[in-house]
Write a protein that holds these residues in place. Structure first.
Motif, PDB file in Angstrom:
ATOM      1  N   ASP A   1       0.805  -1.217   0.000  1.00 15.50           N
ATOM      2  CA  ASP A   1       0.000   0.000   0.000  1.00 15.50           C
ATOM      3  C   ASP A   1       0.843   1.274   0.000  1.00 15.50           C
ATOM      4  OD1 ASP A   1      -1.907   1.973   0.321  1.00 15.50           O
ATOM      5  OD2 ASP A   1      -2.968   0.960   1.935  1.00 15.50           O
ATOM      6  N   SER A   2       1.775   1.405   0.916  1.00 15.33           N
ATOM      7  CA  SER A   2       2.524   2.657   1.039  1.00 15.33           C
ATOM      8  C   SER A   2       3.371   2.938  -0.191  1.00 15.33           C
ATOM      9  CB  SER A   2       3.413   2.621   2.280  1.00 15.33           C
ATOM     10  OG  SER A   2       4.354   1.555   2.204  1.00 15.33           O
TER      11      SER A   2
ATOM     12  N   ALA B   1      -5.312   7.984  -1.362  1.00  8.98           N
ATOM     13  CA  ALA B   1      -5.068   7.190  -0.158  1.00  8.98           C
ATOM     14  C   ALA B   1      -5.734   5.827  -0.202  1.00  8.98           C
ATOM     15  CB  ALA B   1      -5.531   7.971   1.075  1.00  8.98           C
ATOM     16  N   ASP B   2      -6.926   5.754  -0.827  1.00  7.21           N
ATOM     17  CA  ASP B   2      -7.648   4.484  -0.881  1.00  7.21           C
ATOM     18  C   ASP B   2      -7.359   3.691  -2.150  1.00  7.21           C
ATOM     19  OD1 ASP B   2      -8.929   6.197  -2.660  1.00  7.21           O
ATOM     20  OD2 ASP B   2     -10.934   5.427  -2.204  1.00  7.21           O
TER      21      ASP B   2
ATOM     22  N   LYS C   1       1.141   4.003  -3.296  1.00  2.57           N
ATOM     23  CA  LYS C   1       0.786   5.428  -3.298  1.00  2.57           C
ATOM     24  C   LYS C   1       1.973   6.284  -3.715  1.00  2.57           C
ATOM     25  CE  LYS C   1      -0.991   5.054   0.882  1.00  2.57           C
ATOM     26  NZ  LYS C   1      -1.663   5.287   2.173  1.00  2.57           N
TER      27      LYS C   1
END
Length: 367
Positions: free
Chosen positions: A141-142, A152-153, A145
């Protein structure tokens, strides 16, 4: 199924008739066209080549898009992939375009970051698509992005859409291929294995790990020499393949050093690109307004059939294939047409012949 997918090569061997027509000097229609329905995008990927392709924006209306697809089928184009310098899910006409293209007899495909893809329309478009490819260049996830400039989602939302696509495909026994694509810059190596494992978990058919293209000025600062140190890592990722899931690195491009073996360009005759602005050019690397001499027309102003038949179209095609054009210095690196160009160059110079063909590969018209 996965053993029949060609992810590092080309499929011209199964289009001998059109290649032979080219060798005879006939005017041929492209087999495949890569295009976008807009230049807009919901992400800001750090490796995006689209930022280097700025050109005059036109309005890609529903009428313009459907007319283009009808024209393409009429002149003999076999496949359309909505993959270019914009994110086609930003267009309100995407779903109509996929269904209309398929109704015209075209093989249709979509490459997307998936963020705006409507889950309630998946059941409509999946049967009409030959393949659906999600551009996902990170498995965590991080980092997702950070690398893809996503909301963020974004990671959770796209994973959900991929899972739903796989569920619909399996429950309805749809033949569409669902895959992931990673654009690998050398500084993304920490994401190769997480993404390979994620692809297996999501149930997709494949993950392809490809190089990052750069322009002739090196604007994205890709250090191609650093790919050679990634051999063991990429083999480790490929070892996660199963009979139902293929992980494949584009070795021939990753290990090429960004170099070409051909002097001129023949590929756009067979695989053409159109900008999300409607601009028709030989390839995406020539979309930028500074390359106006290579621009053939715009489908928002004139029908694609008229552009294809025009003197300008063939003047550009003949110029990039001539001694006046140097593919080593006048092009960016590792373009879409690279593998096709390698084969056509060698064929034209009698260095190779058509290989023997057996069972046709998947996605045969996406060369």
């Amino acid at each position: 199924m996965t053993e029949n997918i060609i992810l590092d090569g080309h499929k011209l061997a199964w289009h001998r008739d059109r290649v032979q027509a080219w060798l005879r000097g006939e005017r041929i229609a492209p087999i495949t066209i890569d295009c976008s329905l807009t230049r807009r995008c919901s992400y800001r990927c750090v490796y995006c080549y689209g930022q280097l392709q700025v050109n005059d924006e036109k309005r890609m209306t529903r009428e313009v898009i459907l007319r283009f697809l009808t024209d393409a089928a009429e002149i003999g184009v076999k496949a359309i992939s909505f993959v270019s310098d914009g994110e086609s899910t930003c267009s309100p006409h995407l779903y109509d375009a996929i269904l209309h293209g398929r109704a015209q007899g075209l093989d249709m495909a979509l490459g997307t970051n998936g963020y705006l893809l409507k889950e309630d329309r998946l059941g409509d478009i999946l049967p009409a698509l030959t393949y659906l490819r999600f551009n996902v260049s990170a498995g965590e996830d991080s980092r997702y992005k950070e690398i893809m400039g996503a909301p963020a989602d974004g990671f959770a939302r796209v994973c959900s859409t991929i899972r739903r696509s796989v569920e619909i495909k399996r429950s309805k026994n749809i033949s569409v291929t669902i895959g992931l694509q990673m654009v690998l810059m050398p500084q993304f190596t920490d994401q190769v294995l997480p993404l390979a494992r994620l692809g297996k978990e999501l149930g997709v058919d494949y993950l392809v790990i490809k190089h990052c293209s750069d322009d002739e000025d090196g604007s994205l600062k890709v250090d191609y020499s650093r790919y050679h140190a990634l051999t063991d890592l990429l083999h480790e990722a490929e070892a996660l393949s199963t009979k139902d899931y293929l992980v494949k690195a584009k070795w021939s491009k990753l290990m090429s050093g960004g170099k070409r073996s051909y002097d001129h360009c023949f590929g756009p005759l067979f695989i053409l690109q159109i900008s999300g602005s409607g601009l028709v050019a030989p390839c995406g690397m020539l979309f930028n307004s500074k390359y106006r001499r290579f621009h053939m027309g715009n489908i928002a102003d004139k029908s694609f059939k008229e552009i294809w038949q025009s003197d300008k179209y063939w003047e550009v095609i003949n110029f990039i294939a001539s001694e006046k054009f140097d593919a080593h210095t006048m092009c960016g690196t590792l373009c879409l047409q690279h593998k096709v160009n390698e084969f056509l160059w060698d064929l034209k110079h009698n260095r190779v012949d058509f290989p023997e063909t057996d069972l046709p590969p998947s996605h045969i018209n996406f060369i």
